[in-house]
Design an enzyme around this catalytic site. Sequence first.
Site, short mmCIF file in Angstrom:
data_model
loop_
_atom_site.label_atom_id
_atom_site.label_comp_id
_atom_site.label_asym_id
_atom_site.label_seq_id
_atom_site.Cartn_x
_atom_site.Cartn_y
_atom_site.Cartn_z
N CYS A 79 -26.26 -70.88 76.85
CA CYS A 79 -26.56 -71.59 78.11
C CYS A 79 -27.60 -72.69 77.85
O CYS A 79 -28.78 -72.39 77.65
CB CYS A 79 -27.06 -70.60 79.16
N CYS A 82 -30.51 -72.86 80.31
CA CYS A 82 -31.44 -71.76 80.06
C CYS A 82 -32.47 -72.15 79.01
O CYS A 82 -33.65 -71.77 79.09
CB CYS A 82 -30.69 -70.51 79.59
#
Length: 326
Positions: A79, A82
């Site tokens: 991700c 993230c």
Amino acid sequence: MQPRNMSMSGVVDLAAVKQAQEAKTKAEQARAEAARHGGAGAVSPADLVIDVDEAGFESEVLQRSTEVPVVIDFWAEWCEPCKQLSPVLERLAVEYNGRFLLARVDVDANQMLMQQFGVQGIPAVFAVVAGQALPLFQGAAGEAQIRQTLDQLVQVGEERFGLTGLVVDPEAEPGAEQPAAAPERPAGPHDAALEAAVQALDAGDLGGAVQTYKNVLAEDPGNTEAKLGLAQAELLQRVQNADPQKVRQEAADKPGDAQAQIAAADLDLVGGHVEDAFGRLVDAVRVTAGDDRNAVRLRLLELFEVVGADDPRVTAARRALARALF
């Protein structure tokens, strides 16, 4: 392993309230004890960010959340957002110096936790405060927004639950033991009655719980746990024999009927749909008048008490109510 109070999200967890009433005193005693011993027992800044899995969730998140708000960062290696958000949260965890604990959860390795929190996409950030799970934000967020959210979380933890955070010592070794628990306070004059009320709630004896809380308040009108417990018990008592389908259909058919909207709002709140309950009653205030309008307003104020005055959803709903009234 399921986060406590997820079945009634936003409604008061009475066991957590009981713990929270003592948490501030205990935390302050622990800080004083650590100071007397030259910081012994304090945590290292490195211990303010931890990786958590399903096996350790109970001890590392739920139990710790009775000492300090725990912010949960749901992330994954693949991700990209993230990778931008997580370092900011880690830096702020150290900067806030023990006012919250950051727990990182890899969703690929902990699918059950992801499902239990209802995470639909990542990054997603939640908090657990005194055993209660709260959504904070999902997706990318600027640092100013993150700080504002964390400030509000810390304030709620301190003012509503008495959580003053962890003792941090830059010289402490990472992985050092947590501060020793402070001695238990002497039993209060109403502890036995309050415990009996909680047991009555658990057993489904709502009438008994209501009466017990009223008895405590007759002797101690300022007892916070009894006030919150009575509000929750009366709410559950009101919906106990309701036919949800019939209540919701009547509310849909009669948008201007005060009692229909009040009954539906009670069901909304018990189901954890806090914003829906508040929004329904604010809308009803706008379209009613006289005694009906006052009845709706009073029920909305009662539901504010159930959720808690410091909850951000209550703050927003109070502003909406003021606009509707004036």
